[in-house]
Design a protein around this motif. Structure first.
Motif, short mmCIF file in Angstrom:
data_model
loop_
_atom_site.label_atom_id
_atom_site.label_comp_id
_atom_site.label_asym_id
_atom_site.label_seq_id
_atom_site.Cartn_x
_atom_site.Cartn_y
_atom_site.Cartn_z
N GLY A 39 -3.98 -18.59 -0.10
CA GLY A 39 -3.65 -17.25 0.38
C GLY A 39 -4.25 -15.82 0.62
N VAL A 40 -3.80 -14.70 1.51
CA VAL A 40 -3.89 -12.93 1.28
C VAL A 40 -3.09 -12.26 1.22
N ALA A 41 -4.65 -12.48 -0.20
CA ALA A 41 -3.94 -10.25 -0.62
C ALA A 41 -4.35 -9.19 -0.41
N ASP A 42 -3.70 -8.52 -0.11
CA ASP A 42 -3.99 -6.96 0.75
C ASP A 42 -3.51 -5.61 -0.27
N CYS A 43 -4.74 -5.07 -0.89
CA CYS A 43 -3.77 -3.81 -1.62
C CYS A 43 -4.70 -2.27 -1.15
N SER A 44 -3.96 -1.40 -1.53
CA SER A 44 -4.40 0.25 -0.62
C SER A 44 -3.52 1.11 -1.89
N MET A 45 -4.11 2.07 -2.10
CA MET A 45 -3.88 3.28 -2.76
C MET A 45 -3.95 4.57 -2.03
N VAL A 46 -3.99 4.00 -0.94
CA VAL A 46 -4.43 5.15 -0.18
C VAL A 46 -4.43 5.42 1.61
N SER A 47 -2.81 4.13 1.96
CA SER A 47 -2.47 4.18 3.08
C SER A 47 -1.11 3.52 2.14
N VAL A 48 -0.24 3.93 3.85
CA VAL A 48 1.09 3.36 3.57
C VAL A 48 1.09 1.35 4.48
N SER A 49 0.84 0.70 3.47
CA SER A 49 1.24 -0.89 4.47
C SER A 49 2.47 -1.49 4.62
N GLY A 107 0.81 -1.21 0.16
CA GLY A 107 0.08 -0.14 0.07
C GLY A 107 0.62 1.71 0.12
N TYR A 108 0.59 1.90 -0.92
CA TYR A 108 1.08 3.22 -0.37
C TYR A 108 0.18 4.63 -1.21
N PRO A 109 0.52 5.60 -0.82
CA PRO A 109 -0.77 6.92 -0.91
C PRO A 109 -0.55 7.60 -1.95
N ILE A 110 -1.06 7.28 -2.91
CA ILE A 110 -0.50 7.11 -4.38
C ILE A 110 -1.93 7.87 -5.14
N PHE A 111 -3.60 8.17 -4.65
CA PHE A 111 -4.85 7.98 -4.84
C PHE A 111 -4.43 9.60 -6.19
N ASP A 112 -3.47 10.57 -5.56
CA ASP A 112 -3.47 11.79 -6.54
C ASP A 112 -3.05 11.84 -7.61
N VAL A 113 -2.12 10.79 -8.07
CA VAL A 113 -2.05 9.95 -8.93
C VAL A 113 -2.94 10.12 -10.60
#
Length: 347
Positions: A244-254, A175-181
């Protein structure tokens, strides 16, 4: 057919290198240009590849990019790049929604392609690209760098050694907060977290667990204001009882961790997007070994070298990411999006 496909002996005799062209001039293209310039200075790769050309839809932008990185040729259209007989390998670095169209353009023009992840926007597009690759006899491979990095071999050897016992579970997140791209928020460009970041946890799990029949998928997504997926969590339950468990985010740092759990212990990968170390723990949670990662140029050099070697050997795919693996991941992401009810406007 490209001028070098299957002609390693001729290339070595004549001192020819695989000429690499970059299609697109965005941020990831800059990373590739930096990589190519580092490779030509490294004795491991200096006789293998050469940065040759770049193309953008704006000729001035392409020319400025070429000047910045010392690339000999620039074009103001992708069609001109595809028509250049001196191009051996095209790295496609544009948004996901354009990959299929541009890969097919290049393949039909006799150019091998290295297509940035996500390979395409969906499995239907991916199948069309790979069909074209087979028809033309050219190399077509997906540029997901974690598949090509030495860390993958380290993880494979740990699992194969039995150091953590029989594997039952793999988990990964990014996860990275890159929603502003802008492109990530744009449904028309196949934006959202899944294709940009979620593809890494899914590939990590696929590499750790191997291809296994899936019994069911349990997944949930939180949408961004534009309608694309902002963050999600997906559980893959395999028919043999593993998961398997996968999580992703473009609004927060993981924390970007990848873990594989076994009957005798577990391993932890620090930063699945560019593994920094692999730690092995026993059943009592004691660190038994830390595996360091070999020093790299940028991390992109491994996929470029693999693609170049495949071209010289006349192979249509790279062993690190064969077509069957690309299609399996694309179908998995389609299946996940289907459960969310998320379609891109062009679908």
């Amino acid at each position: 057919m490209s001028r070098l496909n299957g002609k390693r002996a001729d290339a070595e005799r004549d001192g020819l290198k695989v000429n690499v062209a970059i299609l697109g001039a965005g941020s990831i293209a800059n990373a590739m240009a930096t990589t190519l310039n580092a490779m030509i200075k490294d004795p491991r790769y200096s006789g293998l590849v050469a940065p040759y050309a770049v193309a953008a839809r704006d000729g001035a932008r392409a020319a400025a990019f070429a000047k910045q990185y010392g690339i000999p040729v620039s074009y103001g259209s992708y069609e001109e790049l595809a028509a250049d007989p001196n191009v051996d390998l095209v790295y496609i670095s544009t948004p996901h929604s354009l990959h299929a169209e541009q890969a097919i353009l290049c393949l039909n023009a006799g150019k091998n392609v290295l297509v940035e992840k996500s390979f395409t926007a969906n499995a239907t597009q991916a199948a069309a690209v790979l069909d074209t690759a087979r028809e033309t006899g050219l190399l077509c491979t997906e540029a997901i760098w974690t598949r090509y990095m030495p860390s993958r071999g380290i993880i494979d050897r740990i699992i194969a050694s039995g150091a953590i016992g029989e594997v039952h579970t793999a988990r990964a997140n990014l996860g990275y907060p890159i929603f502003d791209v802008p492109r990530l928020a744009d449904p028309a460009l196949a934006g959202g977290a899944l294709l940009d970041m979620g593809v890494y946890p899914l590939n990590f799990i696929d590499m750790a667990m191997g291809p296994r029949p899936i019994e069911r998928i349990i997944t949930a997504m939180i949408p961004y204001e534009s309608g694309v997926d902002a963050q999600s969590s997906t559980m893959i339950c395999y028919q043999d009882g593993t998961m398997g468990v996968a999580d992703c985010s473009m609004v927060s740092v993981s924390e970007r961790a990848g873990t594989v759990w076994g009957t005798e212990g577990y391993l932890v990968c620090n930063n699945i997007n560019n593994v920094e170390s692999v730690d092995v723990y026993d059943a009592d949670h004691r660190l038994t070994k830390r595996h360091s990662i070999p020093e790299q140029l940028t991390g992109y050099e491994y996929q470029v070298a693999s693609a170049a070697n495949a071209i010289l050997d006349g192979n249509g795919e790279c062993p690190e990411m064969p077509h069957t693996d690309t299609m399996r991941i694309m179908r998995l992401m389609d299946r996940i999006r289907s459960q969310w009810g998320l379609k891109y406007p062009f679908e």
